[in-house]
Write a protein that holds these residues in place. Structure first.
Motif, PDB file in Angstrom:
ATOM      1  N   LEU A  97      -5.525   1.959  -5.718  1.00 32.12           N
ATOM      2  CA  LEU A  97      -3.846   1.710  -4.886  1.00 32.12           C
ATOM      3  C   LEU A  97      -3.709   3.194  -4.875  1.00 32.12           C
ATOM      4  O   LEU A  97      -2.739   3.971  -3.804  1.00 32.12           O
ATOM      5  CB  LEU A  97      -2.998   0.671  -6.118  1.00 32.12           C
ATOM      6  N   VAL A  98      -3.039   3.588  -6.153  1.00 29.86           N
ATOM      7  CA  VAL A  98      -2.968   5.636  -6.133  1.00 29.86           C
ATOM      8  C   VAL A  98      -3.278   6.354  -5.191  1.00 29.86           C
ATOM      9  O   VAL A  98      -3.816   7.189  -4.749  1.00 29.86           O
ATOM     10  CB  VAL A  98      -4.069   6.360  -8.012  1.00 29.86           C
ATOM     11  N   PHE A  99      -5.263   6.034  -4.718  1.00 31.88           N
ATOM     12  CA  PHE A  99      -5.505   6.783  -3.737  1.00 31.88           C
ATOM     13  C   PHE A  99      -5.087   6.269  -2.824  1.00 31.88           C
ATOM     14  O   PHE A  99      -4.420   7.407  -1.720  1.00 31.88           O
ATOM     15  CB  PHE A  99      -7.396   6.573  -3.506  1.00 31.88           C
ATOM     16  N   ILE A 100      -4.849   5.553  -2.231  1.00 27.45           N
ATOM     17  CA  ILE A 100      -4.077   4.710  -0.763  1.00 27.45           C
ATOM     18  C   ILE A 100      -3.116   5.647  -0.822  1.00 27.45           C
ATOM     19  O   ILE A 100      -2.443   5.967   0.440  1.00 27.45           O
ATOM     20  CB  ILE A 100      -4.023   2.604  -1.522  1.00 27.45           C
ATOM     21  N   LEU A 101      -2.193   5.953  -2.123  1.00 26.51           N
ATOM     22  CA  LEU A 101      -0.973   5.915  -1.642  1.00 26.51           C
ATOM     23  C   LEU A 101      -0.810   8.286  -0.967  1.00 26.51           C
ATOM     24  O   LEU A 101      -0.087   8.218  -0.091  1.00 26.51           O
ATOM     25  CB  LEU A 101       0.604   5.974  -2.667  1.00 26.51           C
ATOM     26  N   PHE A 102      -1.389   8.076  -1.513  1.00 22.60           N
ATOM     27  CA  PHE A 102      -1.821   9.391  -1.584  1.00 22.60           C
ATOM     28  C   PHE A 102      -2.286   9.871   0.233  1.00 22.60           C
ATOM     29  O   PHE A 102      -2.157  11.114   0.353  1.00 22.60           O
ATOM     30  CB  PHE A 102      -2.343  10.555  -2.793  1.00 22.60           C
ATOM     31  N   ALA A 103      -3.084   9.456  -0.080  1.00 18.78           N
ATOM     32  CA  ALA A 103      -4.201   9.423   1.302  1.00 18.78           C
ATOM     33  C   ALA A 103      -3.227   8.785   2.765  1.00 18.78           C
ATOM     34  O   ALA A 103      -3.411   9.488   3.762  1.00 18.78           O
ATOM     35  CB  ALA A 103      -5.132   8.484   1.310  1.00 18.78           C
ATOM     36  N   TYR A 104      -2.216   7.333   2.741  1.00 18.97           N
ATOM     37  CA  TYR A 104      -1.342   7.132   3.429  1.00 18.97           C
ATOM     38  C   TYR A 104       0.740   6.777   3.895  1.00 18.97           C
ATOM     39  O   TYR A 104       0.705   6.734   4.360  1.00 18.97           O
ATOM     40  CB  TYR A 104      -2.508   5.326   3.634  1.00 18.97           C
ATOM     41  N   TYR A 105       0.904   7.266   2.562  1.00 15.81           N
ATOM     42  CA  TYR A 105       2.101   7.012   2.235  1.00 15.81           C
ATOM     43  C   TYR A 105       2.928   8.346   2.641  1.00 15.81           C
ATOM     44  O   TYR A 105       2.211   9.492   2.555  1.00 15.81           O
ATOM     45  CB  TYR A 105       2.277   6.882   1.140  1.00 15.81           C
ATOM     46  N   PRO A 106       3.795   8.492   3.306  1.00 12.78           N
ATOM     47  CA  PRO A 106       4.442   6.948   4.275  1.00 12.78           C
ATOM     48  C   PRO A 106       4.517   6.319   5.207  1.00 12.78           C
ATOM     49  O   PRO A 106       3.893   5.619   5.749  1.00 12.78           O
ATOM     50  CB  PRO A 106       5.792   7.091   4.126  1.00 12.78           C
ATOM     51  N   ASP A 107       3.250   7.379   6.474  1.00 14.18           N
ATOM     52  CA  ASP A 107       3.510   7.302   8.116  1.00 14.18           C
ATOM     53  C   ASP A 107       2.655   6.675   8.148  1.00 14.18           C
ATOM     54  O   ASP A 107       2.875   5.842   9.150  1.00 14.18           O
ATOM     55  CB  ASP A 107       3.852   8.881   8.303  1.00 14.18           C
ATOM     56  N   ASP A 108       1.671   6.388   7.388  1.00 14.74           N
ATOM     57  CA  ASP A 108       0.534   5.570   7.779  1.00 14.74           C
ATOM     58  C   ASP A 108       0.651   4.789   6.647  1.00 14.74           C
ATOM     59  O   ASP A 108      -0.906   3.976   7.234  1.00 14.74           O
ATOM     60  CB  ASP A 108      -0.677   6.759   7.850  1.00 14.74           C
ATOM     61  N   LEU A 109       1.206   4.386   6.283  1.00 14.08           N
ATOM     62  CA  LEU A 109       1.139   2.876   5.519  1.00 14.08           C
ATOM     63  C   LEU A 109       1.548   1.779   5.953  1.00 14.08           C
ATOM     64  O   LEU A 109       2.664   1.560   5.714  1.00 14.08           O
ATOM     65  CB  LEU A 109       1.170   2.680   4.039  1.00 14.08           C
ATOM     66  N   GLY A 110       0.654   1.510   7.252  1.00 15.78           N
ATOM     67  CA  GLY A 110       1.253   0.338   7.675  1.00 15.78           C
ATOM     68  C   GLY A 110       1.047  -1.469   7.601  1.00 15.78           C
ATOM     69  O   GLY A 110       0.597  -1.135   6.299  1.00 15.78           O
ATOM     70  N   PRO A 111       1.983  -2.171   8.045  1.00 12.35           N
ATOM     71  CA  PRO A 111       1.031  -3.037   8.180  1.00 12.35           C
ATOM     72  C   PRO A 111       0.051  -4.445   7.339  1.00 12.35           C
ATOM     73  O   PRO A 111      -0.280  -4.579   7.013  1.00 12.35           O
ATOM     74  CB  PRO A 111       1.826  -3.975   8.778  1.00 12.35           C
ATOM     75  N   HIS A 112      -1.154  -3.279   7.868  1.00  8.09           N
ATOM     76  CA  HIS A 112      -2.037  -3.704   8.032  1.00  8.09           C
ATOM     77  C   HIS A 112      -2.543  -3.647   6.381  1.00  8.09           C
ATOM     78  O   HIS A 112      -4.222  -3.974   5.802  1.00  8.09           O
ATOM     79  CB  HIS A 112      -3.204  -3.385   9.097  1.00  8.09           C
ATOM     80  N   PHE A 113      -2.466  -2.896   5.310  1.00 15.39           N
ATOM     81  CA  PHE A 113      -2.437  -2.500   4.024  1.00 15.39           C
ATOM     82  C   PHE A 113      -1.674  -3.777   3.559  1.00 15.39           C
ATOM     83  O   PHE A 113      -2.006  -3.246   2.141  1.00 15.39           O
ATOM     84  CB  PHE A 113      -1.773  -0.860   3.834  1.00 15.39           C
ATOM     85  N   TYR A 114      -1.005  -4.472   3.812  1.00 12.90           N
ATOM     86  CA  TYR A 114      -0.376  -5.776   3.257  1.00 12.90           C
ATOM     87  C   TYR A 114      -1.101  -6.419   2.346  1.00 12.90           C
ATOM     88  O   TYR A 114      -1.108  -6.596   1.094  1.00 12.90           O
ATOM     89  CB  TYR A 114       0.674  -6.125   3.904  1.00 12.90           C
ATOM     90  N   PRO A 115      -2.106  -6.854   3.094  1.00 14.29           N
ATOM     91  CA  PRO A 115      -2.431  -7.816   2.031  1.00 14.29           C
ATOM     92  C   PRO A 115      -3.854  -7.012   0.858  1.00 14.29           C
ATOM     93  O   PRO A 115      -3.596  -7.437  -0.380  1.00 14.29           O
ATOM     94  CB  PRO A 115      -4.453  -7.822   3.391  1.00 14.29           C
ATOM     95  N   VAL A 116      -4.269  -5.833   1.425  1.00 13.50           N
ATOM     96  CA  VAL A 116      -4.684  -5.257   0.565  1.00 13.50           C
ATOM     97  C   VAL A 116      -3.883  -4.789  -1.022  1.00 13.50           C
ATOM     98  O   VAL A 116      -4.754  -4.839  -1.653  1.00 13.50           O
ATOM     99  CB  VAL A 116      -4.979  -3.540   1.105  1.00 13.50           C
ATOM    100  N   LEU A 117      -2.946  -4.138  -0.689  1.00 13.98           N
ATOM    101  CA  LEU A 117      -1.614  -4.097  -1.627  1.00 13.98           C
ATOM    102  C   LEU A 117      -1.512  -5.602  -2.727  1.00 13.98           C
ATOM    103  O   LEU A 117      -0.854  -5.748  -3.445  1.00 13.98           O
ATOM    104  CB  LEU A 117      -0.517  -3.309  -0.822  1.00 13.98           C
TER     105      LEU A 117
END
Length: 464
Positions: A97-117
């Motif tokens: 989760l921390v990796f995803i947030l550092f890499a994609y939040y906020p601009d690239d954290l789109g709806p496609h990440f919802y199932p992952v979260l």
């Protein structure tokens, strides 16, 4: 041989209690994983209110699913390996989760990440079940006369984790950004893992019997010299099967689904409620939600005392009555003040009920205390997963007014729970016959009565 084995007993009950209480504090913090930050994730991920409800509810799902299994594993092994396994699983998922947030939040954290979260939330929720492991782990270490205090410290301090992180995460986000707040969080979980790994030990019996290979009787005799009085007697599974036969077990599952599940659900949902419906800042919304979570935990202590004095059913009448009044107050509240009163009434009611319901288990199911506690604590926790999406559905259906009308659910379920308690009180006379029938079934099978003996029952006190 005995003297040599005695010298090899490592650790102490106080040290184990301190580090496992901190481990549980960090484990149950997973309940607050997305609640305080949902407002920040909702816009970039384009989430509906129902989707937000599912997101904040996911950590409670896995906690309910695996509680019985991990509790039984702790009874079999002493608890340290299951405890570390749960924190380790939580750490791994939080790292992703921390990796995803550092890499994609906020601009690239789109709806496609919802199932992952959603998936990560469910896996991080494994940490919640450090409760079901830590309770027997500390119960086996402590003499009977000190178990109430030891388990009270473990559960009381640990339960504050969800409320504390609901309170502090918004401040961490303001100071460190959203990814930085989760990075700080995972560091604390890592510290808890290391402390348990280094300083916690299984109770003497498990060290002597499993590690050193001593026969059961000899291991028990030596362990008693170290103050251990509770020992595993037999598998939890016969007690689980026996409890499943009793309709009173399922009645308590339903009412605990409302009170404990409601506590978990509202701790996760209230930050969204205060932020979106009442226009609070993120820090204020988190503070008010934290007040709900912390107060619900604190009220459990007088709730248990009330049950001792008034009886379990009358105490639950009062508790669910308060929850009903609080729910109705929230439905019609025209401002933050009345709404705060309503939430604290629900917190008081649910906190009292969470304690009082477990006082009824030895009365209704004296031959399957551990099994009943497993069913009630495990399945009851599903309320924490079910309620937030329902609350979100009301918002999607009715707009802003749905935040208030969603509490119709808790008003109705509180009335249902009062009805169940009335039924249980009215049928108390049938308990003796049910117990006799359970004894007869056990005798026909040629085995022992599926009771949790003195040692085992000590590992199944009031649940979370």
């Amino acid at each position: 041989m005995s003297e040599s084995a005695a010298v090899n007993v490592k650790g102490s009950r106080i040290r184990t209690l301190i580090v496992t209480a901190f481990g549980f504090f960090m484990g149950i913090s997973g309940i607050a994983l997305f609640g305080p930050t949902a407002a920040l994730l909702r816009e970039p991920m384009e989430l509906s209110a129902t989707q937000v409800g599912w997101l904040v509810a996911m950590p409670a799902l896995s906690g309910a699913l695996i509680r019985v299994v991990f509790g039984a594993w702790a009874d079999a092994t002493g608890g340290k390996i299951p405890f570390l396994s749960l924190l380790g699983i939580m750490l791994g998922a939080m790292a992703i989760l921390v990796f995803i947030l550092f890499a994609y939040y906020p601009d690239d954290l789109g709806p496609h990440f919802y199932p992952v979260l959603l998936l990560l939330g469910a896996v991080i929720g494994f940490g919640v079940d450090t409760f079901s492991v830590g309770i027997p782990m500390n119960a086996y270490w402590s003499p009977m006369r000190k178990q109430g205090r030891a388990l009270g410290v473990f559960a009381g301090f640990g339960n504050a984790g969800a409320g504390a992180f609901t309170l502090f995460v918004p401040f961490l986000v303001a100071a460190l950004t959203l990814p930085g707040a989760y990075l700080f969080w995972i560091i604390l979980v890592g510290i808890a893992f290391l402390l348990v790994a280094v300083f916690a030990q299984n109770a003497p019996y498990f060290q002597l019997h499993q590690r050193d290979g001593l026969p059961r009787d000899e291991a028990e005799a030596i362990a008693k010299k170290f103050g251990q009085e509770a020992f595993p007697r037999e598998s939890l599974w016969p007690a689980l099967f026996e409890a499943a036969r009793a309709w009173r077990n399922w009645a308590l599952v339903l009412t605990y689904f409302v009170s404990f599940g409601g506590f978990l659900a509202l701790t996760a949902w209230l930050p969204t409620y205060w932020y979106d419906y009442h226009g609070m800042t993120a820090t204020m919304a988190g503070s008010l939600a934290a007040a709900f979570g912390i107060w619900t935990g604190l009220v459990r202590v007088p709730g248990g005392a009330m049950a001792d004095v008034l009886g379990g059913e009358p105490t639950n009448f009062i508790a669910f009555g308060l929850a009903f009044i609080g729910s109705v107050t929230l439905i019609f509240a025209d401002g933050a003040g009345p709404a705060l009163v309503g939430t604290m009434l629900i917190a008081t009611g649910f906190g009292i009920s969470n304690a009082a319901q477990f006082s009824l288990v030895p009365i209704y199911l004296p031959r399957a205390i551990g099994g009943a506690a497993g069913w009630i604590g495990g399945l009851g926790g599903f309320g924490g997963t079910a309620f937030p999406p329902i609350m979100g559905f009301f918002v999607d259906w009715q707009g802003e007014q749905g935040f208030a009308n969603g509490f119709i659910v808790f008003a109705a379920l509180s009335l249902m729970s009062i009805g169940i308690m009335i039924l249980l009180r009215a049928t108390r006379g049938g308990v003796a016959a049910a117990v006799a029938a359970a004894d007869e079934r056990a005798a026909k099978k040629g085995g022992t009565v599926p009771d949790t003996g003195p040692g085992e029952s000590a590992t199944q006190p009031e649940n979370t």
